[in-house]
Design an enzyme around this catalytic site. Structure first.
Site, PDB file in Angstrom:
ATOM      1  N   HIS A  39       0.842  -1.198   0.000  1.00 48.07           N
ATOM      2  CA  HIS A  39       0.000   0.000   0.000  1.00 48.07           C
ATOM      3  C   HIS A  39       0.871   1.240   0.000  1.00 48.07           C
ATOM      4  O   HIS A  39       2.017   1.225   0.467  1.00 48.07           O
ATOM      5  CB  HIS A  39      -0.949   0.007   1.199  1.00 48.07           C
ATOM      6  CG  HIS A  39      -0.291   0.335   2.510  1.00 48.07           C
ATOM      7  ND1 HIS A  39      -0.163   1.618   2.977  1.00 48.07           N
ATOM      8  CD2 HIS A  39       0.284  -0.464   3.455  1.00 48.07           C
ATOM      9  CE1 HIS A  39       0.443   1.603   4.157  1.00 48.07           C
ATOM     10  NE2 HIS A  39       0.735   0.352   4.469  1.00 48.07           N
ATOM     11  N   CYS A  40       0.341   2.318  -0.572  1.00 45.71           N
ATOM     12  CA  CYS A  40       1.020   3.603  -0.525  1.00 45.71           C
ATOM     13  C   CYS A  40       0.276   4.471   0.485  1.00 45.71           C
ATOM     14  O   CYS A  40      -0.288   3.947   1.449  1.00 45.71           O
ATOM     15  CB  CYS A  40       1.057   4.249  -1.914  1.00 45.71           C
ATOM     16  SG  CYS A  40      -0.570   4.456  -2.677  1.00 45.71           S
ATOM     17  N   MET A  41       0.206   5.768   0.277  1.00 45.55           N
ATOM     18  CA  MET A  41      -0.430   6.658   1.251  1.00 45.55           C
ATOM     19  C   MET A  41      -1.946   6.526   1.261  1.00 45.55           C
ATOM     20  O   MET A  41      -2.594   6.758   2.279  1.00 45.55           O
ATOM     21  CB  MET A  41      -0.060   8.114   0.936  1.00 45.55           C
ATOM     22  CG  MET A  41       1.422   8.398   1.027  1.00 45.55           C
ATOM     23  SD  MET A  41       2.097   8.145   2.667  1.00 45.55           S
ATOM     24  CE  MET A  41       1.376   9.539   3.539  1.00 45.55           C
TER      25      MET A  41
ATOM     26  N   ILE B  42       7.501   3.398  -3.157  1.00 45.75           N
ATOM     27  CA  ILE B  42       6.309   3.634  -2.335  1.00 45.75           C
ATOM     28  C   ILE B  42       6.382   3.021  -0.935  1.00 45.75           C
ATOM     29  O   ILE B  42       5.992   3.666   0.042  1.00 45.75           O
ATOM     30  CB  ILE B  42       5.048   3.141  -3.074  1.00 45.75           C
ATOM     31  CG1 ILE B  42       4.683   4.137  -4.187  1.00 45.75           C
ATOM     32  CG2 ILE B  42       3.874   2.962  -2.123  1.00 45.75           C
ATOM     33  CD1 ILE B  42       3.573   3.655  -5.086  1.00 45.75           C
TER      34      ILE B  42
ATOM     35  N   ARG C 151      -3.676   3.988  -1.261  1.00 45.30           N
ATOM     36  CA  ARG C 151      -4.174   2.902  -2.097  1.00 45.30           C
ATOM     37  C   ARG C 151      -3.680   1.531  -1.656  1.00 45.30           C
ATOM     38  O   ARG C 151      -2.524   1.375  -1.267  1.00 45.30           O
ATOM     39  CB  ARG C 151      -3.751   3.108  -3.556  1.00 45.30           C
ATOM     40  CG  ARG C 151      -4.151   4.437  -4.143  1.00 45.30           C
ATOM     41  CD  ARG C 151      -3.811   4.490  -5.627  1.00 45.30           C
ATOM     42  NE  ARG C 151      -4.052   5.816  -6.178  1.00 45.30           N
ATOM     43  CZ  ARG C 151      -4.120   6.087  -7.471  1.00 45.30           C
ATOM     44  NH1 ARG C 151      -3.949   5.117  -8.350  1.00 45.30           N
ATOM     45  NH2 ARG C 151      -4.349   7.314  -7.892  1.00 45.30           N
TER      46      ARG C 151
END
Length: 484
Positions: free
Chosen positions: A25-27, A117, A29
């Site tokens: 996961h990123c910030m 990421i 998503r």
């Protein structure tokens, strides 16, 4: 919000844990790598409470959650027991058959994004610490004799110096090779003795073959290429030696082959590619910086949608590491983030729909103060269309000013009203003032254009129909039937 319930529904609608080969996961998503993308039900996933939108690419299935992403991610990992998930060999084989230009380009973007990421948080932490040191310098606190400040400076620099190691770990997950072997290989590139050896004026050779003199600390592409090469070498060695010898000799043979190839071919190629991309950017910014920045910032909403903005991240990171400052990606993100947030705040004034007011105001605040734009982009601006036009105009106009004034960012952090101090230059000057003016331009233009385009509250485009899940839909149908 019940994060466990949300996680269970997401897991069910993506085809279950058996359909997941990888999840990061990123910030904002959840980024799934699925064995079969066709098993994921977009419509049902979008209807889940807590899900903002779904984005498909040729290499990832992305579910936009927002600022609560970490809690939802942990619940999915716990429920599905994905901590030991491995990429599916057949899925990897199918992916290799995608040799179209678009497929290769998407794969490159995915690898760069996937390698960076996962450790955005330490990057932001290091960047803000470097900014703190800069502010202490302005205040006269930072001196060469102040040991506390010097240690703070070292803490801020560490993440950037050892960047190849962090990149290699992220890339290892994308290329499905041993992450610790990838880290070891990347560590070779920044070993103190090798750094001194390559800095020597004498020619360095290995088995008579010249080793290119270069500096790999803070680099991105060399570590990605070295990990890519490692993934093939691991498989080749694994097929070539007997089972009884693998546990003893395989790691040694892999490193003996991978390290020289990395030093002689892959790492120098990475430096050349990185310098080439940066040169193209520098030429564009030198010849017509104001126009380049204006167009880039204006089209950034569409660039972010495709994930192409990650292509510019390595150049920005290199600029942060050497202290020159990023003059493209993060200044453009300042214009984009604030224009997006202001468009949402304008919708809050023009719409009569109570739910849209709530969504727009929350999304606007998140974009303006938290630099998180996915809720605004997918929940408000994109569905309503007119605010998207206003965002492009506001971001583009601010971008023109940024290009004219040569505004730079000096810290890796999502640009927002809170983190705008990242534009304070260590050398002083008016850079920060110009950044504040650019922020004002983005907000005023975007808000004004959005207000003008949507000031008629009866505009049907301003009514967002909430997506309901199946249970709610059945209840509504029953209510209508009983009424009749």
């Amino acid at each position: 919000m019940d994060y466990r319930d949300c996680a269970e529904q997401i897991l069910k609608e993506v085809g279950g844990s058996e359909n997941i080969t990888d999840l990061v996961h990123c910030m904002t998503r959840l980024r799934f790598t699925l064995k079969d993308d066709n098993l994921a039900n977009d419509k049902k996933i979008k209807a889940i409470k807590g899900v903002i939108d779904v984005v498909r690419s040729s290499v990832q299935y992305q579910i936009i959650i927002g600022s609560d992403i970490d809690k939802c991610y942990k619940e999915i990992m716990n429920i599905a027991n994905l901590s030991s998930a491995k990429p599916d060999p057949q899925a990897a084989s199918d992916e290799k058959r995608k040799h179209t230009v678009a497929g290769v380009f998407n794969k490159v973007i995915d690898v760069i994004a996937g390698s960076i990421i996962p450790f955005q948080m330490p990057l932001m932490a290091a960047g803000m610490i470097k900014l703190l040191v800069t502010i202490l310098g302005f205040l006269g606190v930072y001196t060469e004799t102040n040991m506390t400040c010097r240690i703070l400076s070292i803490i801020g620099d560490t993440c950037f110096y050892f960047f190849p190691i962090l990149v290699a770990y992220g890339a290892a997950k994308k290329f499905n090779c041993n992450p610790f072997m990838a880290v070891c290989l990347a560590a070779v590139l920044i070993h103190p003795d090798l750094v001194l050896l390559l800095a020597d004026k004498e020619t360095v050779t290995f088995l008579g073959i010249g080793v290119t003199s270069a500096t790999y600390s803070t680099s991105v592409i060399p570590a990605i290429l070295s990990t890519w090469g490692l993934s093939y070498i691991e498989r080749l060695v694994d097929r070539s030696i007997p089972v009884w010898a693998k546990s003893i000799f395989k790691p040694m043979i892999v490193l003996l082959i991978a390290a020289p190839i990395t030093l002689i071919v892959l790492a120098p190629a990475g430096i050349i590619i990185g310098q080439g991309l940066q040169s193209l950017i520098n030429i564009a910014m030198t010849k017509a910086g104001w126009l380049t920045m204006g167009l880039f910032a204006g089209f950034l909403p569409f660039i972010v949608m495709t994930g192409m903005h990650h292509v510019f991240t390595p150049g920005a990171l290199a600029a942060f590491a050497n202290g020159s400052g990023d003059n493209l990606l993060f200044p453009a993100l300042l214009a984009f983030n604030l224009a997006m947030g202001s468009a949402c705040m304008a919708i809050n004034f023009t719409t009569k729909d109570k739910e849209m007011k709530s969504v727009a105001s929350a999304s606007g605040i998140t974009a303006l103060f938290g630099a998180v734009t996915e809720p605004a982009l997918y929940g408000v601006v994109l569905p309503l269309k007119k605010p998207l036009i206003a965002t492009c105009i506001g971001s583009g106009v601010a971008g023109l000013f940024i290009g004219l004034m040569h505004v730079k960012s000096f810290v890796f952090s999502g640009p927002s009203l809170v983190s705008i101090i990242q534009f304070i230059s260590p050398k002083g000057g008016a850079n920060f003032i110009y950044a504040v003016i650019a922020a004002g331009i983005a907000m005023v233009v975007s808000f004004t254009v959005t207000y003008i385009l949507t000031r008629k509250g009866e505009d049907k485009a301003l009514t967002k129909i909430p997506i309901k899940n199946e249970a709610e839909t059945r209840q509504d149908e029953k209510a209508v039937y009983m009424h009749r």
